[in-house]
Design an enzyme around this catalytic site. Structure first.
Site: not given
Lengths: 139, 286
Positions: B88-90
């Site tokens: 969940l950090c691109g």
């Protein structure tokens, strides 16, 4: 001729000290050394021990725990230490407790292999330095 | 056409997700600030130790220490891949992984061994029959110098045992909150730009001798390189997550708006049919 010399003490995790002082006494690997203003460029390794710095009549101490390096250049003393603690910030009781733990650990490792024993010895030395310095501030 | 209640439920669900992403964004923002501070604190040390190493390396023969000597033939290369433990950090982790793949493709003749720092790198490369020397997974977004030192010591050990001839780290360089770039850094053998130091080189008194000092300082330099790379990676991870979560929150907002429009239309349609029914019923009575 400057009457003070800049002392900067940094560890990988933070900058501990940046102050103009009159004298620095550092624990070099080949013996303690004093640095006065306008000292010639110097580079030396440090051992575990106490680093003192004097401003006027006041002398303060820092525990160098973990060794490091000291550089003198351009009327600046830069100390790169693996880890260090300001004398005022050391809690004596906690330090004594840590020291005791380190002593016990050393006893335990005495029978074990040599490397672990050496490591435990170094750890004890660090804690001992912390305690000694903390005691100076208690008085 | 979905019913009114269905749409309502959907809206609720999207809003819940939005709450989570908003919270995650806040948490990441706070953590990033901390990580960035830690990084800035370390920067003073970084500059100094590099300068000292350059200065000393210039004074000694590059053959005098195994850390400085380039191997004539490079067969085994170690890649230390620094990624995050969580997703969940691109594009944060894929930045590093892409760089890694590119590196592997550029060096098909070399035997590549991995050291994984962070779970995501391990997920990507650990299972493809690659040789993984070491795994560090649970440092959980925070790291002390001692922990990084352990990693550094291990790397040095592999190098000294001649298990690997070169060591690189691949990590995200923290350019700004929103920009992280995958970066490959050569850790061992060390190469310092002696030229840079030559201009304002100072004649130091060395105590003990320069080569003995260099022996002391180099392992520290390596440990510190690892430490700083991980610090940068942590700051970058939180930055990337903050941006990713901000985008997610905004998208969720857009989605809610769209769904609300749909909901209103459906409601109006229902009312219209109801009125028609009543009117028709009234009509039938006449």
């Amino acid at each position: 001729m400057a009457d003070t010399i800049r002392l900067e003490l940094v560890t990988p995790e933070r900058m501990i000290l940046s102050e103009d002082v009159e004298e620095v006494i550092a624990p070099g690997v080949e013996g303690d050394l004093g640095v006065l203003p306008e000292h010639a460029p110097l580079l030396t390794a440090l051992r575990v021990g106490e680093l003192g710095y004097r401003t006027g009549k006041q002398t303060d101490y820092v525990a160098i725990v973990g060794g490091g390096f000291l550089e003198v250049n351009d009327n600046k003393v830069i100390v790169l230490a693996d880890d260090a603690e300001l004398g005022q910030e050391i809690n004596l009781d906690e330090a004594i407790e840590r020291k005791l733990k380190a002593e016990q650990n050393l006893d335990k490792e005495r029978k074990a292999d040599e490397k672990a024993f050496k490591e435990a010895e170094v750890r004890l030395m660090k804690e001992l330095t912390s305690v000694q310095i903390a005691e100076k501030y208690r008085r | 056409m979905p019913g009114v209640m269905d749409i309502k439920r959907k809206i609720k669900s999207v809003q819940n997700t939005q709450k989570i992403t908003k919270a995650m964004k806040m948490v990441s923002a706070a953590r990033m600030r901390k990580a960035e501070e830690a990084m800035n604190d370390a920067r003073a040390y970084a500059n100094k130790i590099y300068e000292l190493c350059c200065n000393m390396a210039e004074k000694v023969d590059s053959e005098s220490h195994p850390f400085l000597a380039e191997k004539a033939e490079v067969k085994n290369v170690c890649l230390a891949i620094i990624t995050s433990d969580k997703g969940l950090c691109g594009a944060f982790n894929s930045n590093v992984l892409k760089k890694t793949i590119a590196f592997i493709n550029e060096n098909p003749d070399k035997n590549i061994k991995f050291v994984m720092v962070g779970k995501k790198g391990n997920d990507a490369f650990g299972r493809r029959g690659n040789e993984v020397l070491e795994k560090y997974i649970t440092f959980g977004g925070r790291i002390t110098y001692d922990e990084a030192g352990e990693i550094g010591d291990k790397l040095v050990e592999y190098f000294m045992n001649e298990e690997v001839d070169e060591i690189y780290t691949i990590h995200n360089e923290f350019k700004s909150t929103s920009v992280q770039v995958g970066k490959i850094t050569k850790v061992l053998p060390l190469s310092f730009e002696a030229k840079e130091a030559a201009d304002d080189s100072v004649d130091y008194i060395y105590e003990p001798k320069a080569d003995a000092l260099l022996k002391e300082i180099m392992p520290r330099y390596i440990n510190f390189t690892v430490f700083f790379a991980i610090l940068e990676s942590i700051a970058g991870e939180h930055g990337a997550r903050m941006i990713a979560m901000d985008n997610a929150s905004r998208n969720a907002g857009d989605l809610v708006k769209k769904l609300e429009l749909q909901f209103n239309k459906a409601r109006q349609a229902a009312i219209t049919t109801e009125i028609l029914d009543i009117v028709n019923g009234a009509e039938a009575l006449n």
